[in-house]
Scaffold this motif. Structure first.
Motif, mmCIF file in Angstrom:
data_model
loop_
_atom_site.group_PDB
_atom_site.id
_atom_site.type_symbol
_atom_site.label_atom_id
_atom_site.label_comp_id
_atom_site.label_asym_id
_atom_site.label_seq_id
_atom_site.Cartn_x
_atom_site.Cartn_y
_atom_site.Cartn_z
ATOM 1 N N LEU A 612 -2.701 -9.850 -5.341
ATOM 2 C CA LEU A 612 -3.334 -8.572 -5.461
ATOM 3 C C LEU A 612 -3.253 -8.181 -3.849
ATOM 4 O O LEU A 612 -3.258 -6.894 -3.552
ATOM 5 N N LEU A 613 -3.296 -9.412 -3.100
ATOM 6 C CA LEU A 613 -3.318 -9.109 -1.653
ATOM 7 C C LEU A 613 -1.745 -8.326 -1.445
ATOM 8 O O LEU A 613 -1.727 -7.449 -0.509
ATOM 9 N N ASP A 614 -0.819 -9.041 -2.028
ATOM 10 C CA ASP A 614 0.599 -8.287 -1.798
ATOM 11 C C ASP A 614 0.581 -7.079 -2.204
ATOM 12 O O ASP A 614 1.399 -6.262 -1.797
ATOM 13 N N HIS A 615 -0.027 -6.746 -3.360
ATOM 14 C CA HIS A 615 0.291 -5.490 -3.822
ATOM 15 C C HIS A 615 -0.633 -4.443 -2.971
ATOM 16 O O HIS A 615 0.068 -3.151 -2.651
ATOM 17 N N HIS A 616 -1.690 -4.787 -2.352
ATOM 18 C CA HIS A 616 -2.322 -3.814 -1.514
ATOM 19 C C HIS A 616 -1.895 -3.808 0.044
ATOM 20 O O HIS A 616 -1.767 -2.673 0.857
ATOM 21 N N HIS A 617 -0.988 -4.750 0.486
ATOM 22 C CA HIS A 617 -0.616 -5.063 1.606
ATOM 23 C C HIS A 617 0.544 -5.519 2.375
ATOM 24 O O HIS A 617 0.778 -5.473 3.465
ATOM 25 N N TRP A 618 1.396 -6.066 1.407
ATOM 26 C CA TRP A 618 2.544 -6.394 1.712
ATOM 27 C C TRP A 618 3.623 -5.454 2.031
ATOM 28 O O TRP A 618 3.814 -4.479 1.024
ATOM 29 N N SER A 619 4.060 -5.425 3.046
ATOM 30 C CA SER A 619 5.040 -4.427 3.441
ATOM 31 C C SER A 619 6.502 -4.948 3.593
ATOM 32 O O SER A 619 6.797 -5.824 4.363
ATOM 33 N N GLU A 620 7.365 -4.844 2.546
ATOM 34 C CA GLU A 620 8.777 -5.507 2.558
ATOM 35 C C GLU A 620 9.584 -5.014 3.846
ATOM 36 O O GLU A 620 10.369 -5.677 4.334
#
Length: 822
Positions: A612-620
């Motif tokens: 969920l953290l990656d979904h909201h805040h990870w910028s590839e």
């Protein structure tokens, strides 16, 4: 279901209608009047209710939390806390003491070099240009030793307390003044010791001859009767010149001006020349105080403070002692002066050094005696920078048309900087208490409780505490008002997590629990984002033209790049991680107190869900965690010259302004700023040790073209568009490249903690930890030796200290880094 009516058929018998009576005209008027009265009553009631609701909402910001206080109002009194009643609780002064009470009698030191242009020293000012000053040893309770290097001489201030009686006991000062090797012989120096009231109490000066103040007797509500004695100075050229001042003034914030305007240069001091005393030197001495004239029609402020000052002037070197003796100390074993004072100081120094070694064990970690003394000074400046403040914050809520005064309250807290920030800051204090709590958990609990007792009924704590006239006098007007929708990072949870390691504060923790629950709920209700389990800092600057990137003071990271156009769609990754920490600590506290902590565990599980953290805040694209919002990278500051309107005098045209120009419209996207915010899931241990993105964050940390420097981790990557960019004409880059010790502490701590866990990056974590720790400590020690100070921040290209100084708040976390106490 409603019952259906029957329809009547035409065959049914119907009675003939009776003839209607005529309605008298006066009855119609009665009905109209009745309807009007009812309508008016309804309107008045609605208006009254609306007014009541507005009044109630406006009052809400001033309504304190209903639960019992963590620390009752008398908890700092001489009856309940006699050993802590007196202290160096005036960190804004080079040397001063007061009691932990709302309207304390205060004492302080001023000095005046009589060589060249006179320079009066009193409050810590960066503009004074002192080569160095700060505590060498201070245990936070019993004694302190400080060294101050001014132009041509050095002052060594020492104090020690001796408990006894019913009002906090006695204390003594010793001031040693020594010439520097490069100074000219025969230098004359004046020391001024003063005592002042703060709205209550009386002072009576006792004078021998014309100008020699020998002692002051006084009485106040908290102290009862007392005596302040000025012993005869030792050393010098054998002659002392005396002056004194006894007057009243509007408040403690005016003391420096009162003394300065009372100085006259018509006094003479005899000096030796060729074995005789025939020469005399003019010096500035205290005379009489005449308040400056007020504008016509302006009433004179009522006297609030009684002030008595003792001035002694003599040639270097010399030493002087001042004794405070409580009238209730009946079994006093002689005066605390001379040999007795020296013996007590030596005893407390030995006790502190032994205790420091047993807690931090720096010698065992290979540090030299000089490096250990450096660490002791850092701790001592943190403890010596703890102040006791009392007063009202100026606050404003959306329901207040104008700012209002918050209920008056005390605050016992450390301060970030004695010269520049001599007041309490909410997010700073969480870092401060990590070190204070390791040294003395009781002091940490006292401060933490005072902060929580400032909470209002909604759960808001004003993030910057400017309490009392002295504190207010050091703050620009634009920063005084605290807004009730604005938060600050809840770093007190960092301190709480550490304090949970022992049971000393369980009673205070039980009292704090209702407030912590409200505080946690306040963050979740006022700082929530649009999507579930996302968060957004409120209080960002809204001016679309002034700032290159609108600041977010509430985050603590001021000008760190966020979305270029503030909006409700923003998601801030650092706040999400702070709330992950808060939920974990709340669950642990609930378990400790045998309360139901299920909802906090639930929140923690969601906020640490890496997917969920990656979904909201990870910028590839960035290769890191990032904020999300309405953003464009294509902004710049440009000078714009207004044009004169037709017929307008060109001289009346406003001067050119530096304004923001947006060259490409913003859109919802991740913010392309790589820096401290990008690391928060790592810094606060939200990431799993085996998380796929952990390795990429470690790559970014160690990349010298991005975050890594030989002096610590820089705040913003060299490749970020706003790296070292000014935010306005007058705002230099603050969190846009410089190295900050609090965030480097979190980085070192995270490297250490992750290196203790099983995972694919363990060996690399160990290596990075050792290298970063060494870089930080080597630079901090080098800069301290070169400049005499710890600094607010450090240059990411040279390692040099910059910003305000001395900054002995979270920069003192170097002690925990040295000791590897995480």
């Amino acid at each position: 279901m409603a019952r259906e009516r029957r329809r009547h058929t035409g065959t049914e018998h119907r009675p003939l209608p009776l003839p209607r009576k005529a309605t008298p005209p006066e009855r119609d008027w009665t009905r109209v009047l009745l309807v009007a009265l009812v309508s008016c009553a309804i309107g008045v009631s609605a208006f009254a209710y609306s007014g009541y609701m507005r009044w109630s909402l406006a009052l809400r910001v001033l309504t304190l939390h209903p639960s019992p206080r963590v620390w009752p109002p008398n908890s700092s009194s001489s009856a309940l806390s006699p050993n802590m009643f007196w202290g160096s609780y005036r960190p804004q002064l080079y040397f001063g003491m007061k009691t932990r009470s709302p309207h304390s009698v205060v004492t302080g030191l001023m000095w005046l070099s009589q060589a060249g242009a006179p320079s009066l020293r009193h409050t810590c000012e960066q503009g004074d240009g002192l080569a160095r000053y700060g505590w060498l040893l201070h245990d936070g309770e019993n004694f302190g030793v400080q060294e101050i290097t001014d132009r041509g001489f050095t002052l060594r201030t020492e104090f020690v307390k001796r408990p006894g009686g019913d009002h906090g006991g006695d204390w003594s000062w010793r001031i040693r003044a020594s010439p520097q090797a490069s100074s000219s012989p025969g230098q004359i120096l004046s020391l001024m010791f003063y005592v002042a009231t703060d709205g209550q109490g009386t002072l009576t000066p006792h004078v021998a001859g014309r100008r020699h103040l020998t002692h002051v007797t006084g009485e106040s509500e908290e102290l009862g009767p007392f005596t302040l004695r000025f012993l005869t100075a030792e050393g010098g050229d054998g002659h002392v010149s005396y002056n004194y001042l006894s007057t009243t003034c509007p408040g403690l914030h005016t003391l420096t001006d009162v003394v300065r305007t009372s100085l006259r240069d018509h006094f003479t001091h005899p000096t030796e020349s060729g074995g005789s005393r025939g020469n005399k030197r003019r010096y500035f001495g205290l005379d009489s105080y005449h308040p400056p004239p007020l504008p016509p029609g302006t009433p004179a402020p009522p006297p609030h403070t009684q002030l008595v000052v003792h001035q002694l002037t003599l040639q270097l070197p010399f030493q002087a002692e001042v004794l405070f003796e409580s009238g209730s100390f009946q079994q006093r074993p002689g005066q605390l002066s001379g040999v007795s004072l020296g013996t007590e100081l030596d005893r407390h120094k030995t006790n502190m050094e032994n205790r420091f070694q047993s807690i931090f064990r720096l010698e065992e970690k290979g540090f030299t005696p000089d490096q250990v003394a450096f660490a002791q000074a850092a701790l001592s400046n943190m403890l010596g920078g703890m102040g006791y403040f009392y007063g009202s914050s100026v606050v404003k809520s959306p329901h207040n048309a104008e700012p209002v005064l918050y209920p008056a309250a005390p605050l016992y807290t450390a301060v970030p900087s004695r010269s520049f920030f001599p007041r309490g800051f909410l997010w700073d204090e969480g870092f401060h208490l990590l070190l204070i709590g390791r040294w003395n958990p009781s002091l940490a609990w006292q401060s933490l409780g005072h902060w929580l007792d400032l909470m209002n009924a909604d759960g808001w704590i004003p993030r910057e505490q400017i309490l009392g006239s002295e504190a207010r006098s050091k703050v620009p007007d634009e920063f005084v008002i605290q807004k009730s929708e604005n938060a600050n990072p809840p770093t007190l949870f960092l301190a709480l997590r550490q304090l949970l390691a022992n049971t000393e504060g369980d009673e205070a923790l039980r009292r704090a629990w209702p407030r912590l629950q409200t505080w946690y709920d306040w963050y979740n209700s006022t700082q929530a984002g649009l999507l579930p389990h996302t968060y957004r800092w409120r209080g960002r600057d809204q001016d679309p033209l002034r700032f290159l990137n609108p600041k977010t003071l509430t985050s603590g990271l001021d000008d760190y790049p966020r979305a270029s156009h503030p909006s409700e769609e923003e998601r801030h990754v650092d706040l999400r991680c702070w709330m992950a920490l808060a939920s974990q600590v709340m669950a642990d506290i609930a378990e400790r107190l045998e309360e139901d902590g299920g909802r906090y565990r639930h929140d923690h599980n969601i906020l640490t869900d890496n997917a969920l953290l990656d979904h909201h805040h990870w910028s590839e694209r960035l290769g890191a965690y990032a904020d999300y919002g309405n953003h464009t990278q294509n902004t710049a500051l440009e000078w714009v010259r207004p044009r004169a309107a037709p017929g307008q005098d060109p001289r009346s045209v406003p001067p050119p302004q530096l304004i923001r120009v947006v060259r490409k419209p913003p859109r919802l996207q991740y913010v392309g700023a790589l820096g401290y915010v990008s690391l928060f899931p790592f810094l606060l241990q939200v990431l799993d040790p085996s998380a796929p993105h952990l390795g990429r964050l470690l790559d970014l940390i160690r990349d010298a073209d991005k975050l890594w420097t030989p002096y610590g981790i820089r705040s913003l990557s060299k490749g970020s568009p706003l790296y070292l960019q000014r935010n306005t004409e007058h705002d230099a880059p603050y969190w846009r490249g410089p190295i900050w010790i609090n965030m480097n502490y979190l980085t070192v701590r995270a490297l250490y903690l992750y290196s203790q866990m099983e995972g694919p990056h363990r060996d690399r974590l160990v290596s990075l930890y050792r290298e970063l720790r060494q870089n930080l400590l080597a630079n901090l020690y080098r800069q301290y030796k070169n400049t005499g100070f710890l600094w607010e921040q450090y240059n990411d290209q040279t390692g040099q200290g910059q910003g305000c100084f001395p900054f002995t708040g979270w920069s003192s976390l170097l002690v925990l880094i040295m000791a590897e106490e995480y």
